[in-house]
Every structure is written in structure tokens, then in C-alpha cells.
Design a protein around this motif. Sequence first.
Motif, mmCIF file in Angstrom:
data_model
loop_
_atom_site.group_PDB
_atom_site.id
_atom_site.type_symbol
_atom_site.label_atom_id
_atom_site.label_comp_id
_atom_site.label_asym_id
_atom_site.label_seq_id
_atom_site.Cartn_x
_atom_site.Cartn_y
_atom_site.Cartn_z
ATOM 1 N N ARG A 120 0.822 -1.216 0.000
ATOM 2 C CA ARG A 120 0.000 0.000 0.000
ATOM 3 C C ARG A 120 0.857 1.267 0.000
ATOM 4 N NH1 ARG A 120 -5.252 1.131 3.929
ATOM 5 N NH2 ARG A 120 -5.807 3.158 3.035
ATOM 6 N N ASP A 121 2.074 1.196 0.515
ATOM 7 C CA ASP A 121 2.947 2.363 0.501
ATOM 8 C C ASP A 121 3.220 2.828 -0.924
ATOM 9 O OD1 ASP A 121 3.077 2.376 3.233
ATOM 10 O OD2 ASP A 121 4.982 1.304 3.342
ATOM 11 N N THR A 122 3.262 1.897 -1.854
ATOM 12 C CA THR A 122 3.530 2.254 -3.249
ATOM 13 C C THR A 122 2.253 2.392 -4.074
ATOM 14 O OG1 THR A 122 3.852 -0.085 -3.766
ATOM 15 C CG2 THR A 122 5.818 1.199 -3.229
ATOM 16 N N LEU A 123 1.269 1.530 -3.812
ATOM 17 C CA LEU A 123 0.026 1.560 -4.589
ATOM 18 C C LEU A 123 -1.033 2.489 -4.001
ATOM 19 C CD1 LEU A 123 -0.271 -2.237 -5.520
ATOM 20 C CD2 LEU A 123 0.585 -0.345 -6.916
ATOM 21 N N LYS A 124 -0.842 2.876 -2.736
ATOM 22 C CA LYS A 124 -1.649 3.922 -2.073
ATOM 23 C C LYS A 124 -3.022 3.489 -1.557
ATOM 24 C CE LYS A 124 1.688 6.737 -2.900
ATOM 25 N NZ LYS A 124 2.647 7.025 -1.801
ATOM 26 N N THR A 125 -3.754 2.651 -2.253
ATOM 27 C CA THR A 125 -5.103 2.320 -1.794
ATOM 28 C C THR A 125 -5.302 0.796 -1.742
ATOM 29 O OG1 THR A 125 -6.126 2.238 -3.999
ATOM 30 C CG2 THR A 125 -5.977 4.399 -2.911
ATOM 31 N N PRO A 126 -6.207 0.334 -0.859
ATOM 32 C CA PRO A 126 -6.524 -1.105 -0.825
ATOM 33 C C PRO A 126 -7.054 -1.614 -2.159
ATOM 34 C CG PRO A 126 -7.332 -0.007 1.150
ATOM 35 C CD PRO A 126 -6.888 1.077 0.215
ATOM 36 N N ALA A 127 -7.832 -0.787 -2.859
ATOM 37 C CA ALA A 127 -8.412 -1.202 -4.142
ATOM 38 C C ALA A 127 -7.318 -1.497 -5.168
ATOM 39 C CB ALA A 127 -9.353 -0.117 -4.658
ATOM 40 N N ARG A 128 -6.298 -0.665 -5.204
ATOM 41 C CA ARG A 128 -5.201 -0.889 -6.147
ATOM 42 C C ARG A 128 -4.400 -2.132 -5.777
ATOM 43 N NH1 ARG A 128 -2.704 5.222 -7.133
ATOM 44 N NH2 ARG A 128 -4.483 6.041 -8.323
ATOM 45 N N CYS A 129 -4.251 -2.362 -4.477
ATOM 46 C CA CYS A 129 -3.534 -3.559 -4.030
ATOM 47 C C CYS A 129 -4.279 -4.808 -4.467
ATOM 48 C CB CYS A 129 -3.367 -3.545 -2.515
ATOM 49 S SG CYS A 129 -2.215 -2.304 -1.886
ATOM 50 N N LEU A 130 -5.595 -4.813 -4.250
ATOM 51 C CA LEU A 130 -6.405 -5.963 -4.622
ATOM 52 C C LEU A 130 -6.385 -6.170 -6.138
ATOM 53 C CD1 LEU A 130 -8.290 -8.205 -3.691
ATOM 54 C CD2 LEU A 130 -10.186 -6.577 -3.861
ATOM 55 N N LYS A 131 -6.439 -5.092 -6.880
ATOM 56 C CA LYS A 131 -6.406 -5.181 -8.346
ATOM 57 C C LYS A 131 -5.087 -5.795 -8.806
ATOM 58 C CE LYS A 131 -6.645 -2.367 -12.554
ATOM 59 N NZ LYS A 131 -6.770 -0.983 -13.110
ATOM 60 N N ALA A 132 -3.985 -5.395 -8.181
ATOM 61 C CA ALA A 132 -2.675 -5.930 -8.564
ATOM 62 C C ALA A 132 -2.601 -7.431 -8.301
ATOM 63 C CB ALA A 132 -1.576 -5.202 -7.794
ATOM 64 N N VAL A 133 -3.192 -7.871 -7.196
ATOM 65 C CA VAL A 133 -3.200 -9.307 -6.884
ATOM 66 C C VAL A 133 -4.019 -10.064 -7.917
ATOM 67 C CG1 VAL A 133 -4.024 -11.029 -5.242
ATOM 68 C CG2 VAL A 133 -2.781 -9.022 -4.420
ATOM 69 N N LYS A 134 -5.202 -9.559 -8.234
ATOM 70 C CA LYS A 134 -6.067 -10.237 -9.208
ATOM 71 C C LYS A 134 -5.399 -10.327 -10.575
ATOM 72 C CE LYS A 134 -10.529 -9.085 -7.069
ATOM 73 N NZ LYS A 134 -11.815 -8.343 -7.215
ATOM 74 N N GLU A 135 -4.735 -9.252 -10.996
ATOM 75 C CA GLU A 135 -4.044 -9.262 -12.291
ATOM 76 C C GLU A 135 -2.910 -10.275 -12.291
ATOM 77 O OE1 GLU A 135 -2.861 -5.237 -12.908
ATOM 78 O OE2 GLU A 135 -4.833 -4.609 -13.668
ATOM 79 N N THR A 136 -2.199 -10.353 -11.175
ATOM 80 C CA THR A 136 -1.103 -11.313 -11.068
ATOM 81 C C THR A 136 -1.605 -12.741 -11.176
ATOM 82 O OG1 THR A 136 0.196 -9.799 -9.690
ATOM 83 C CG2 THR A 136 0.770 -12.135 -9.588
ATOM 84 N N LEU A 137 -2.694 -13.034 -10.465
ATOM 85 C CA LEU A 137 -3.244 -14.385 -10.485
ATOM 86 C C LEU A 137 -3.833 -14.732 -11.849
ATOM 87 C CD1 LEU A 137 -4.994 -14.565 -6.984
ATOM 88 C CD2 LEU A 137 -2.695 -15.306 -7.623
ATOM 89 N N SER A 138 -4.405 -13.749 -12.531
ATOM 90 C CA SER A 138 -4.985 -14.013 -13.857
ATOM 91 C C SER A 138 -3.913 -14.391 -14.865
ATOM 92 C CB SER A 138 -5.757 -12.783 -14.354
ATOM 93 O OG SER A 138 -4.870 -11.708 -14.634
ATOM 94 N N ASN A 139 -2.688 -13.987 -14.600
ATOM 95 C CA ASN A 139 -1.556 -14.326 -15.461
ATOM 96 C C ASN A 139 -0.788 -15.538 -14.965
ATOM 97 O OD1 ASN A 139 -1.988 -12.113 -17.240
ATOM 98 N ND2 ASN A 139 -0.944 -10.738 -15.803
ATOM 99 N N GLY A 140 -1.348 -16.215 -13.932
ATOM 100 C CA GLY A 140 -0.706 -17.405 -13.405
ATOM 101 C C GLY A 140 0.484 -17.128 -12.514
ATOM 102 N N GLY A 141 0.564 -15.909 -11.993
ATOM 103 C CA GLY A 141 1.716 -15.515 -11.182
ATOM 104 C C GLY A 141 1.504 -15.704 -9.692
ATOM 105 N N LYS A 142 2.492 -15.219 -8.941
ATOM 106 C CA LYS A 142 2.488 -15.303 -7.479
ATOM 107 C C LYS A 142 2.572 -13.888 -6.920
ATOM 108 C CE LYS A 142 6.296 -17.627 -7.745
ATOM 109 N NZ LYS A 142 7.497 -18.431 -7.435
#
Length: 245
Positions: A120-142
Motif C-alpha cells: 500500500r505504501d507504493t500503490l496507495k489504496t486497498p483497491a489498487r492492491c487488490l487489483k494488482a493481486v487479481k491481475e497477477t493471479l490471472s496471469n498465473g503468477g504469485k
Amino acid sequence: MSQSFYVGDAAGRVKNWKAGAKRDFSVSDRKFAANLKLPFRTPEEHFLGEEPTKSWDWRSINPVEAMSEQKYASIDEFPSTSTIVSDKSEVILCCGFPASGKSTFSRRHLIPAGYVWVNRDTLKTPARCLKAVKETLSNGGKAVVDNTNPDRKSREPYILAAKAAGVPIRCFWFQTSREIASHLNFCREKQTNGAVRRIPEVGFNVFKKRFSPPQRAEGFSEVVKIDFKPQFDSDRDREIFDLWT
């Protein structure tokens, strides 16, 4: 320096250290002298010839003693069913006080292994953090979610995201005490020459107020306790850690 000493009234004296005396507002003078390895005296001792009082305390941990007393866990001491990293898509969610070592652990063990760092220090909001996780998982990442995540409400969105993606989510619960985390909060500001700013005390209070221990019943495949284990990148970092804060 060998002929010097330090005189100050921020000496950590408790209320009624002598009849009717107020509690000292701070211990900063005594700690400053100790960090400089100088003899310390209060004004009453130096100017009035009074005997040194024994009614005082440091009001924080002794970092050197904390180092010797801490039951450090090594990476090799993880539970036998656990590994630090996985070669499959997953989420690791961190939980712990501010400055408890979450980011350092992530940089040393998880990011080099291909985990996307979500903070959150870099992405600023919980929504952006959650979005980054979802995008990572959609690409098969960790992904590693490097936030304090003190309660079920803050952890639930990531558990649901992992469940929707059909991947496991583990919780790494950092066992660093508030006292040591508070000390590290000061240390890292000095170690980074101010690049990492000190977190206000309210951040620790908010975490403590909201905190509920993470449990597998929330939806985690595993909850792994991470004990504090200091690893210093330089002699300077170790010297800073050993200072009173």
C-alpha cells in the motif's frame, strides 16, 4: 571525549523520584549520553551534589539485551509442511505490526523468487492492491501482499480473490513484538538516511486496536508464524540497531 560527560534532565525519572518531584517528560538525554558512551548526570547530581537516583527507567527495550534474549528462528526452522516459496501460483499475505520486518523478508526471500510485491505504501489504496493481486493471479503468477492486514475485514478480499482464481493463500504472521517493531521503526529511518520515513505511533495503536489473530478457518491454506531474526547488511546497520531509540 574521554574527559567529557553529559548533563540533562530528560533522565527517565519516575514520579516522586524524590518527594513531590514530577515524572521526567522523556529519557532522551540519558539515551543520548549512552549512545555516545558518555557518563551521564542529572542537573541535581552535577550542580547540587545530590546522589544519583535509582528511581528511573529506559521506557523502551534495551536493543543489545533484546538481541541476546530473542529466540531467533532460522529459515530452516519453518514447519515441515511449509516452504518459503512455491513454484505455483499463490498468494502470500503478510500480517504484523508496522516495521516488523515484512518488507525486508519479502525483498530477501519472496521477490527474488518471482513474487509480485503488492504494498500500500507504493500503490496507495486497498483497491489498487487488490487489483494488482487479481491481475497477477490471472496471469498465473504469485503475489505477496506486504501490508499490516490486522483483521479479518482487511484480509478477506485477498482470500476471496485467491479462492476465485483457484489458488492457495498462505498467511505469514510476523511475531515481532511491538517494542522491537517500534525500535526498528527508528532504526530504518537512520539506516536509509531518511529515505524510509518513520511511522507515527498512531499506526502501531491502530494495528493493536484492530488486530485479530489470523486463522486457517478464514480460508488460509496455512498460517505460518515468522519469528524476528535480525540480519544486518553492514556493520553500520548493526551499530544503529544497538543504539537506544
